[in-house]
Design a protein around this motif. Structure first.
Motif, PDB file in Angstrom:
ATOM      1  N   CYS A   1       0.920  -1.077  -0.018  1.00  0.00           N
ATOM      2  CA  CYS A   1       0.033  -0.177   0.069  1.00  0.00           C
ATOM      3  C   CYS A   1       0.813   1.323   0.034  1.00  0.00           C
ATOM      4  CB  CYS A   1      -0.728  -0.170   1.188  1.00  0.00           C
ATOM      5  SG  CYS A   1      -0.125  -0.107   2.886  1.00  0.00           S
ATOM      6  N   ARG A   2       2.214   1.120  -0.213  1.00  0.00           N
ATOM      7  CA  ARG A   2       2.951   2.344  -0.248  1.00  0.00           C
ATOM      8  C   ARG A   2       3.274   2.333  -1.909  1.00  0.00           C
ATOM      9  NH1 ARG A   2       2.068   4.249   4.793  1.00  0.00           N
ATOM     10  NH2 ARG A   2       3.319   6.017   4.109  1.00  0.00           N
ATOM     11  N   ALA A   3       3.295   3.707  -2.298  1.00  0.00           N
ATOM     12  CA  ALA A   3       3.663   3.770  -3.815  1.00  0.00           C
ATOM     13  C   ALA A   3       4.726   4.493  -4.186  1.00  0.00           C
ATOM     14  CB  ALA A   3       2.268   4.337  -4.449  1.00  0.00           C
ATOM     15  N   ALA A   4       5.532   4.094  -4.836  1.00  0.00           N
ATOM     16  CA  ALA A   4       6.363   4.756  -5.751  1.00  0.00           C
ATOM     17  C   ALA A   4       5.615   5.065  -7.071  1.00  0.00           C
ATOM     18  CB  ALA A   4       7.644   4.299  -6.110  1.00  0.00           C
ATOM     19  N   GLY A   5       4.767   6.221  -6.897  1.00  0.00           N
ATOM     20  CA  GLY A   5       3.664   6.419  -7.868  1.00  0.00           C
ATOM     21  C   GLY A   5       4.060   7.358  -9.059  1.00  0.00           C
ATOM     22  N   ARG A   6       5.078   8.094  -8.615  1.00  0.00           N
ATOM     23  CA  ARG A   6       5.347   9.400  -9.980  1.00  0.00           C
ATOM     24  C   ARG A   6       6.010   8.781 -10.902  1.00  0.00           C
ATOM     25  NH1 ARG A   6       2.738  14.231  -8.980  1.00  0.00           N
ATOM     26  NH2 ARG A   6       1.504  12.895 -10.377  1.00  0.00           N
ATOM     27  N   GLY A   7       5.761   9.009 -12.123  1.00  0.00           N
ATOM     28  CA  GLY A   7       6.466   9.171 -13.298  1.00  0.00           C
ATOM     29  C   GLY A   7       6.481   7.879 -14.085  1.00  0.00           C
ATOM     30  N   GLY A   8       5.499   6.889 -13.828  1.00  0.00           N
ATOM     31  CA  GLY A   8       5.530   5.547 -14.412  1.00  0.00           C
ATOM     32  C   GLY A   8       6.548   4.699 -14.573  1.00  0.00           C
ATOM     33  N   LEU A   9       7.165   4.617 -13.277  1.00  0.00           N
ATOM     34  CA  LEU A   9       8.452   3.748 -12.921  1.00  0.00           C
ATOM     35  C   LEU A   9       7.920   2.441 -13.069  1.00  0.00           C
ATOM     36  CD1 LEU A   9      10.958   5.555 -10.887  1.00  0.00           C
ATOM     37  CD2 LEU A   9      10.510   5.674 -13.396  1.00  0.00           C
ATOM     38  N   GLY A  10       6.442   2.172 -12.848  1.00  0.00           N
ATOM     39  CA  GLY A  10       5.934   0.818 -12.820  1.00  0.00           C
ATOM     40  C   GLY A  10       6.247   0.186 -14.314  1.00  0.00           C
ATOM     41  N   ALA A  11       5.860   1.117 -15.159  1.00  0.00           N
ATOM     42  CA  ALA A  11       5.997   0.674 -16.649  1.00  0.00           C
ATOM     43  C   ALA A  11       7.300   0.198 -17.025  1.00  0.00           C
ATOM     44  CB  ALA A  11       5.492   1.909 -17.544  1.00  0.00           C
ATOM     45  N   VAL A  12       8.215   0.957 -16.286  1.00  0.00           N
ATOM     46  CA  VAL A  12       9.490   0.738 -16.818  1.00  0.00           C
ATOM     47  C   VAL A  12       9.784  -0.769 -16.227  1.00  0.00           C
ATOM     48  CG1 VAL A  12      11.949   1.299 -16.470  1.00  0.00           C
ATOM     49  CG2 VAL A  12      10.367   3.128 -16.726  1.00  0.00           C
ATOM     50  N   MET A  13       9.571  -1.249 -15.246  1.00  0.00           N
ATOM     51  CA  MET A  13       9.772  -2.237 -14.279  1.00  0.00           C
ATOM     52  C   MET A  13       8.953  -3.482 -15.173  1.00  0.00           C
ATOM     53  SD  MET A  13       9.408  -2.965 -10.324  1.00  0.00           S
ATOM     54  CE  MET A  13       9.067  -4.730  -9.395  1.00  0.00           C
ATOM     55  N   GLY A  14       7.795  -3.093 -15.876  1.00  0.00           N
ATOM     56  CA  GLY A  14       7.090  -4.078 -16.538  1.00  0.00           C
ATOM     57  C   GLY A  14       7.701  -4.462 -17.762  1.00  0.00           C
ATOM     58  N   ALA A  15       8.071  -3.287 -18.454  1.00  0.00           N
ATOM     59  CA  ALA A  15       8.873  -3.494 -19.770  1.00  0.00           C
ATOM     60  C   ALA A  15      10.286  -4.253 -19.446  1.00  0.00           C
ATOM     61  CB  ALA A  15       9.201  -2.059 -20.295  1.00  0.00           C
ATOM     62  N   LYS A  16      10.830  -4.212 -18.480  1.00  0.00           N
ATOM     63  CA  LYS A  16      11.875  -5.085 -18.094  1.00  0.00           C
ATOM     64  C   LYS A  16      11.558  -6.568 -17.935  1.00  0.00           C
ATOM     65  CE  LYS A  16      14.944  -1.834 -17.872  1.00  0.00           C
ATOM     66  NZ  LYS A  16      15.713  -1.507 -18.902  1.00  0.00           N
ATOM     67  N   GLY A  17      10.573  -6.790 -17.686  1.00  0.00           N
ATOM     68  CA  GLY A  17       9.990  -8.103 -17.285  1.00  0.00           C
ATOM     69  C   GLY A  17      10.153  -8.470 -15.801  1.00  0.00           C
ATOM     70  N   LEU A  18      10.099  -7.669 -15.041  1.00  0.00           N
ATOM     71  CA  LEU A  18      10.228  -7.855 -13.563  1.00  0.00           C
ATOM     72  C   LEU A  18       8.814  -7.413 -12.830  1.00  0.00           C
ATOM     73  CD1 LEU A  18      12.325  -8.395 -11.517  1.00  0.00           C
ATOM     74  CD2 LEU A  18      12.656  -5.974 -11.198  1.00  0.00           C
ATOM     75  N   LYS A  19       8.278  -8.408 -12.270  1.00  0.00           N
ATOM     76  CA  LYS A  19       7.020  -8.402 -11.631  1.00  0.00           C
ATOM     77  C   LYS A  19       7.032  -8.110 -10.150  1.00  0.00           C
ATOM     78  CE  LYS A  19       2.544  -9.105 -11.132  1.00  0.00           C
ATOM     79  NZ  LYS A  19       1.416  -8.108 -11.715  1.00  0.00           N
ATOM     80  N   ALA A  20       8.277  -8.467  -9.465  1.00  0.00           N
ATOM     81  CA  ALA A  20       8.643  -7.983  -8.056  1.00  0.00           C
ATOM     82  C   ALA A  20       9.905  -8.278  -7.476  1.00  0.00           C
ATOM     83  CB  ALA A  20       7.722  -8.956  -7.231  1.00  0.00           C
ATOM     84  N   MET A  21      10.191  -7.636  -6.660  1.00  0.00           N
ATOM     85  CA  MET A  21      11.597  -7.891  -5.880  1.00  0.00           C
ATOM     86  C   MET A  21      11.271  -8.215  -4.485  1.00  0.00           C
ATOM     87  SD  MET A  21      14.749  -5.415  -5.872  1.00  0.00           S
ATOM     88  CE  MET A  21      14.587  -4.181  -4.521  1.00  0.00           C
ATOM     89  N   ILE A  22      11.772  -9.307  -3.995  1.00  0.00           N
ATOM     90  CA  ILE A  22      11.614  -9.719  -2.333  1.00  0.00           C
ATOM     91  C   ILE A  22      13.029  -9.536  -1.832  1.00  0.00           C
ATOM     92  CG2 ILE A  22      10.647 -11.621  -1.347  1.00  0.00           C
ATOM     93  CD1 ILE A  22       9.528 -12.818  -3.621  1.00  0.00           C
ATOM     94  N   VAL A  23      12.802  -9.115  -0.701  1.00  0.00           N
ATOM     95  CA  VAL A  23      13.922  -8.712   0.090  1.00  0.00           C
ATOM     96  C   VAL A  23      13.748  -9.398   1.461  1.00  0.00           C
ATOM     97  CG1 VAL A  23      15.776  -7.311   0.954  1.00  0.00           C
ATOM     98  CG2 VAL A  23      14.794  -6.830  -1.223  1.00  0.00           C
TER      99      VAL A  23
END
Lengths: 569, 79
Positions: A174-196
């Protein structure tokens, strides 16, 4: 991502001592061609905790995520809380850089275990999954105490408003790096998630641990004693801003055609707190690791069931005032949907407002707003237009009133009634952004202060100073809400400087920190210039100069020449 | 003179029985300023307040009007 390989490298000498935004922007400047396709293999997606993330200092779990933005076309740092920055810092990770592009149709998860081992695993079975279901499944399968960054369907559709969601202290995305459409960059890379894995404990060696601990206590005390971070935010959260911004006539409503929202008392911070309390939710809540401010909340329905966290001022504005919706239950539902689908609540709320203003739907129609946001997840034609933000909607519906700068929506402060915010919106290398140099405290001081929010005088200077200090502060991993303590309490400011030196083994001065902020901004501006930006891109949309905003009936009056003086260094 | 004061944010904690619909009636000297009202309520040294009268933000030295409705908000930072 092209070859699904992972390499762990020492930090090159020229990046040592940098963290957060300073690091992401330097790396992008040096390694990403400014004219590249933001959704292509040449762009890089960089996750960088701050220099103080992973230390014992409070409120240091802010993560900078950087890339060339598919929304603005320029450099972007999107800053998010949650638990991942502290987890990475505790394992001594300075940055995670995602390069290349996975083969078409392939989707992966990057896993970092407690010993610092990094691996890419197939995530084909998570395709198009929304973030809440995704994180629940991931945490079931992995260590429950993991931090997760992920995208929803919007990121997989490469939409320009797509966010990267970050799990909070309760494991909710529920916390968002919302600005700038970086989710689209992550999607375009083919990365769904990062788990730490959050159990890792091998932070970088600290030059002077004892000195750090001593100063960390002084700083934490100041955060607790500061009026805003210690007393106002805990019970009311950021929603406390609804009332004073309406009083100032600076709450952009009905797609920025009015500065006071008729139903503001129904969506105010006071009403929000009372509603949550009456229903048995949480008016104060720890959203981010090591947070002592607890500005978060948990909004529940009339039966006490979880709806969303955290319902913030900017979302209440974008989904509420901008869309003419005065029902907190609708606003909370829209907030949840945006987090679940993985889109920026601000860009999406403003896109809805533009659609309503253009007559596509009626202002105040909450059900229509919910249905339209659902269309983003469904991937309908209009859903994709909406998910690409206000400019895409304005173009599609041939509507002129589109409150964006560099394609990114403005925030919850109208530049005609808080002129300093307009200076920051226009000139920030990030596009219209409320965290790049938020001068509302100077435009709306106790007892009127010294700066007239309706006039141009002094606004360029204050925006410049705030943009510089924010750029430096964003390198540390500290929450911006701790900045108030650092600025208002001399001992806290000195403690912060001493902690940076104790961590890095340096002898930096306050002047050096200012110089760092200037350097970060110069780097970002240079990238944008190489990407094709000119002074004309540092302007607000025409309607802000031409359409007076009630109740003050003022327009934006800072001249182009003065806007061009913001970065006179 | 008597004015009606409406409180927002944490200012409501000053008056545990505060009713948001009614506000509170305060008797202050004729011509008292916004700053003097905050001093009277004990807010001046507790972070101060943003003061609104008749739909406009007012500065420290502005005299308040008899029978006015004055709203007091927390001083804020961007969020």
């Amino acid at each position: 991502m092209t070859s699904q390989s992972v390499a762990i490298e020492d930090v090159p000498e020229n990046y040592k001592g940098l963290g957060g935004r300073g690091l992401t922007s330097s790396l992008i400047s040096n390694e990403v061609p400014p004219d590249c396709d933001a959704l292509g293999p040449d762009n890089k997606l960089i996750f960088a905790p701050g220099t103080l993330s992973g230390t014992p200092l409070v409120n240091t779990s802010r993560l900078s995520i950087g890339a060339k933005s598919p929304l603005t076309g320029g450099i972007k740092e999107s800053n998010v809380g949650g638990t991942v920055a502290a987890a990475l810092g505790r394992m001594g990770f300075t940055a995670i850089i995602i390069e290349g592009q996975a083969p078409a149709g392939k989707l992966y998860i990057l896993k970092i275990d407690g010993s610092g081992q990094v691996m890419l695993v197939d995530a084909g079975n998570y395709k198009k999954m929304r973030t809440y279901a995704l994180v629940e499944k991931i945490l079931e399968a992995e260590n429950q105490d993991s931090a997760v960054l992920c995208i929803g369907p919007a990121g997989e559709y490469h939409l320009a408003s797509a966010s990267i969601q970050s799990s909070d202290a309760d494991g909710r995305p529920c916390r968002a790096a919302g600005r700038g459409g970086l989710g689209a960059v992550m999607g375009a890379k083919g990365l769904k998630a990062m788990i730490v894995d959050r159990s890792g404990k091998s932070p970088d060696a600290m030059a002077d641990q004892e000195a750090f601990k001593k100063e960390a206590k002084i700083f934490a005390k100041a955060v607790k004693e500061d009026m805003f971070s210690g007393y106002v935010l805990p019970p009311l959260g950021t929603a406390v801003l609804v009332a004073p911004l309406n009083a100032a006539g600076a709450f952009p409503s009905y797609n920025a055609t009015r500065g006071v929202f008729d139903g503001w008392e129904r969506i105010s911070g006071e009403t929000l707190a009372e509603t949550i309390k009456d229903r048995g939710g949480k008016t104060t809540h720890m959203g981010c690791a090591q947070c002592i401010i607890h500005c978060s909340n948990e909004y529940v329905d009339p039966k006490g069931r979880y709806v969303t966290s955290s319902l913030e001022y900017e979302t209440i504005w974008s989904m509420g005032g901008m869309c003419g919706i005065d029902d907190l239950d609708i606003v909370a539902k829209l907030d949840f949907l945006c987090d679940d689908i993985g889109v920026d609540t601000m860009n999406t709320g403003v896109a809805l407002a533009v659609a309503m203003d253009a007559g596509h739907r009626n202002f105040g129609d909450g059900q229509a707003a919910i249905e339209l946001v659902e269309e983003i997840a469904e991937g309908t034609e209009f859903g994709k237009i909406l998910g690409n933000g206000p400019a895409a909607v304005g173009q599609h519906l041939s509507h002129h009133r589109v409150p964006v700068v560099k394609n990114q929506s403005i925030a919850a402060y109208d530049p005609r009634a808080a002129q300093g915010m307009g200076v920051t919106y226009g000139t920030s290398p990030m596009g219209a952004d409320h965290t790049a140099g938020n001068v509302i405290d100077k435009n709306l001081e106790s007892l009127g202060g010294s700066l007239d929010p309706l006039k141009a005088e002094g606004q360029v200077e204050v925006s410049r100073d705030y943009q510089i200090e924010t750029a430096a502060f964003d390198c540390t991993g500290l929450c911006l809400f701790a900045l108030s303590a650092a600025k208002n309490n001399e001992k806290a400011g000195e403690a912060l400087l001493k902690m940076i030196n104790a961590k890095l083994g340096t002898k930096l001065t306050f002047e050096d920190l200012i110089e760092l902020g200037v350097r970060v901004l110069k780097t970002e501006r240079e990238f944008n210039r190489s990407a094709g930006f000119t002074a004309k891109d540092d302007r607000l949309p025409k309607f802000f100069y031409e359409e007076p905003l009630p109740p003050h009936n003022t327009v934006f009056v800072v001249s182009d020449a003065d806007m061009d003086k913001v970065f006179n260094f | 003179m008597i004015i009606t004061v409406k409180l927002f944010g944490t200012h409501r904690q000053l008056f545990p029985q505060y009713d948001p619909e009614q506000g509170i009636e305060i008797r202050i000297p004729d011509g008292a300023t916004a700053k003097e009202l905050l001093a009277h309520l004990g807010i001046l040294n507790k972070g101060g307040a943003i003061v609104e009268m008749n739909g406009r933000i007012v500065k420290a030295d502005v005299p308040l009007s008899n029978a006015a409705c004055v709203k007091l908000f927390n001083v804020i930072s961007g969020g």
